[in-house]
Write an enzyme that holds these catalytic residues in place. Structure first.
Site, short mmCIF file in Angstrom:
data_model
loop_
_atom_site.label_atom_id
_atom_site.label_comp_id
_atom_site.label_asym_id
_atom_site.label_seq_id
_atom_site.Cartn_x
_atom_site.Cartn_y
_atom_site.Cartn_z
N GLY A 30 0.82 -1.22 0.00
CA GLY A 30 0.00 0.00 0.00
C GLY A 30 0.84 1.25 0.00
O GLY A 30 2.07 1.21 0.15
N ASN A 31 0.17 2.38 -0.15
CA ASN A 31 0.86 3.66 -0.19
C ASN A 31 -0.11 4.80 -0.02
O ASN A 31 -1.29 4.69 -0.36
CB ASN A 31 1.63 3.81 -1.52
CG ASN A 31 0.83 3.30 -2.71
OD1 ASN A 31 -0.12 3.94 -3.15
ND2 ASN A 31 1.20 2.13 -3.23
N SER A 47 8.96 3.09 -2.86
CA SER A 47 8.57 1.77 -3.32
C SER A 47 9.23 0.66 -2.51
O SER A 47 10.45 0.67 -2.29
CB SER A 47 8.94 1.60 -4.80
OG SER A 47 8.59 0.32 -5.27
N GLY A 48 8.42 -0.31 -2.05
CA GLY A 48 8.95 -1.52 -1.43
C GLY A 48 9.65 -1.34 -0.11
O GLY A 48 10.38 -2.23 0.33
N SER A 77 6.81 5.08 -5.01
CA SER A 77 5.91 3.94 -5.17
C SER A 77 5.65 3.64 -6.64
O SER A 77 5.51 4.54 -7.47
CB SER A 77 4.57 4.24 -4.48
OG SER A 77 3.59 3.31 -4.87
N SER A 78 5.56 2.36 -6.97
CA SER A 78 5.26 1.98 -8.35
C SER A 78 3.86 2.41 -8.76
O SER A 78 3.55 2.48 -9.96
CB SER A 78 5.41 0.46 -8.51
OG SER A 78 4.56 -0.22 -7.62
N ASP A 79 3.00 2.72 -7.78
CA ASP A 79 1.64 3.19 -8.07
C ASP A 79 1.57 4.70 -8.29
O ASP A 79 0.48 5.24 -8.48
CB ASP A 79 0.69 2.82 -6.93
CG ASP A 79 0.46 1.32 -6.84
OD1 ASP A 79 0.09 0.72 -7.86
OD2 ASP A 79 0.65 0.76 -5.74
N HIS A 98 -3.79 3.89 -1.46
CA HIS A 98 -4.05 2.59 -2.06
C HIS A 98 -3.67 1.51 -1.07
O HIS A 98 -2.62 1.58 -0.43
CB HIS A 98 -3.22 2.41 -3.34
CG HIS A 98 -3.25 1.02 -3.89
ND1 HIS A 98 -4.42 0.32 -4.12
CD2 HIS A 98 -2.23 0.19 -4.25
CE1 HIS A 98 -4.12 -0.87 -4.61
NE2 HIS A 98 -2.80 -0.98 -4.70
N HIS A 100 -4.45 -3.01 -0.03
CA HIS A 100 -5.02 -4.30 -0.44
C HIS A 100 -5.80 -4.86 0.75
O HIS A 100 -5.72 -6.05 1.04
CB HIS A 100 -3.91 -5.25 -0.88
CG HIS A 100 -3.24 -4.84 -2.15
ND1 HIS A 100 -3.62 -5.32 -3.38
CD2 HIS A 100 -2.23 -3.97 -2.38
CE1 HIS A 100 -2.87 -4.78 -4.32
NE2 HIS A 100 -2.02 -3.95 -3.74
N ASP A 123 -23.16 7.54 5.40
CA ASP A 123 -22.54 8.69 6.07
C ASP A 123 -21.31 9.21 5.33
O ASP A 123 -20.92 10.36 5.52
CB ASP A 123 -22.13 8.32 7.50
CG ASP A 123 -23.29 8.39 8.49
OD1 ASP A 123 -24.28 9.08 8.18
OD2 ASP A 123 -23.18 7.77 9.56
N HIS A 174 -7.80 -6.00 -8.40
CA HIS A 174 -6.64 -5.32 -7.82
C HIS A 174 -6.91 -4.93 -6.37
O HIS A 174 -6.45 -5.60 -5.46
CB HIS A 174 -6.30 -4.11 -8.68
CG HIS A 174 -5.03 -3.42 -8.33
ND1 HIS A 174 -3.90 -4.09 -7.91
CD2 HIS A 174 -4.69 -2.10 -8.32
CE1 HIS A 174 -2.93 -3.22 -7.67
NE2 HIS A 174 -3.39 -2.00 -7.89
N TYR A 231 -24.79 17.36 11.38
CA TYR A 231 -24.05 16.36 12.16
C TYR A 231 -22.79 17.02 12.74
O TYR A 231 -22.09 17.76 12.07
CB TYR A 231 -23.66 15.18 11.28
CG TYR A 231 -22.84 14.12 11.97
CD1 TYR A 231 -23.44 13.05 12.61
CD2 TYR A 231 -21.44 14.21 11.99
CE1 TYR A 231 -22.69 12.07 13.24
CE2 TYR A 231 -20.69 13.24 12.64
CZ TYR A 231 -21.32 12.18 13.26
OH TYR A 231 -20.55 11.23 13.89
#
Length: 236
Positions: A30-31, A47-48, A77-79, A98, A100, A123, A174, A231
């Site tokens: 994730g990122n 990344s990684g 990040s690769s994303d 992002h 998973h 909401d 994905h 609210y």
């Protein structure tokens, strides 16, 4: 005195750690990113790199238009291209996340929208959380991450409502992407999306015919986000 860019790096770092705190990521899955629209710069997780090995100084700064690294010794990040597509299309977005996370990814792998079944969903999301189409083979071969962003934009534009009204999506096969006015809000939406996905999954096990009346969805969303929202407490 902390510069605006340093502040953004710190906030983006904290948004990444929030994904760990909320059990939305393990290992390097994730990122989170944030943008300074005035400078055209995006800060994103490297990344990684494992979350527990990361510091705020490790956040990578890239140009929003090109993705070129302008600060940082690590690869972004690769994303990153997916994040950039969202920032370029929607100036009201200030943070993208992002993950998973399990239940949201289950819906993504099944290729199903996350239906609005209750007021918890309503909401925060003004309708179902959509699942994108699959990428075509040519799209995956060309620029996979960039075209992932374009498929997200294609799906969001079809909703015909403000991008922050449904601040998240699941990419078929994905996983989820969420966004907000800043990295902190994007991370918050990631946690909420996962929780409503879990609720929807378990609800459908008990009753596949379950639904939320549209007027209840509208009432709950508008009381929190509408022009006459009531609210919470009044902002000073």
């Amino acid at each position: 005195m902390i510069s605006l860019l340093e502040e953004l790096k710190r906030k983006t770092y904290q948004a990444n750690l929030e994904l760990v705190r909320k059990n939305l990521v393990i290992y390097t899955w994730g990122n989170a990113s944030g943008i300074d629209h005035s400078k055209g710069l995006v800060v994103i997780k490297p990344s990684g790199v494992a979350y527990d090995a990361m510091t705020w100084q490790d956040m990578v700064v890239v140009e929003a238009d090109t993705g070129r690294v302008v600060e940082g010794s690590l690869r972004p990040s690769s994303d990153t291209p997916t994040h950039l597509e969202l920032y370029k299309a929607y100036p009201e977005i200030g943070g993208v996340v992002h993950t998973h996370s399990v239940y949201a990814t289950v819906f993504a792998q099944a290729g199903r929208d996350i239906p609005a079944l209750g007021t918890t969903h309503a909401d925060y999301f003004h309708g179902p959380i959509p699942c994108t189409r699959s990428l075509k083979e040519t799209e995956a071969a060309e620029t996979y991450e960039g075209n992932t962003g374009k498929v997200i934009l294609e799906t969001v534009s079809a909703l015909n409502q403000p991008v922050l009204a449904v601040p998240g999506i699941i990419v078929k096969n994905h996983g989820p992407f969420t966004w907000g006015k800043d990295p902190e809000e994007a991370a918050c939406h990631a946690a909420i999306l996962e929780k409503v996905a879990e609720m929807a999954f378990k609800t459908l096990l008990l009753n596949q015919e379950s639904c939320l009346p549209p007027f209840i969805l509208e009432k709950h969303y508008r009381r929190k986000h509408g022009e006459h929202a009531y609210y919470g407490q009044e902002k000073q």
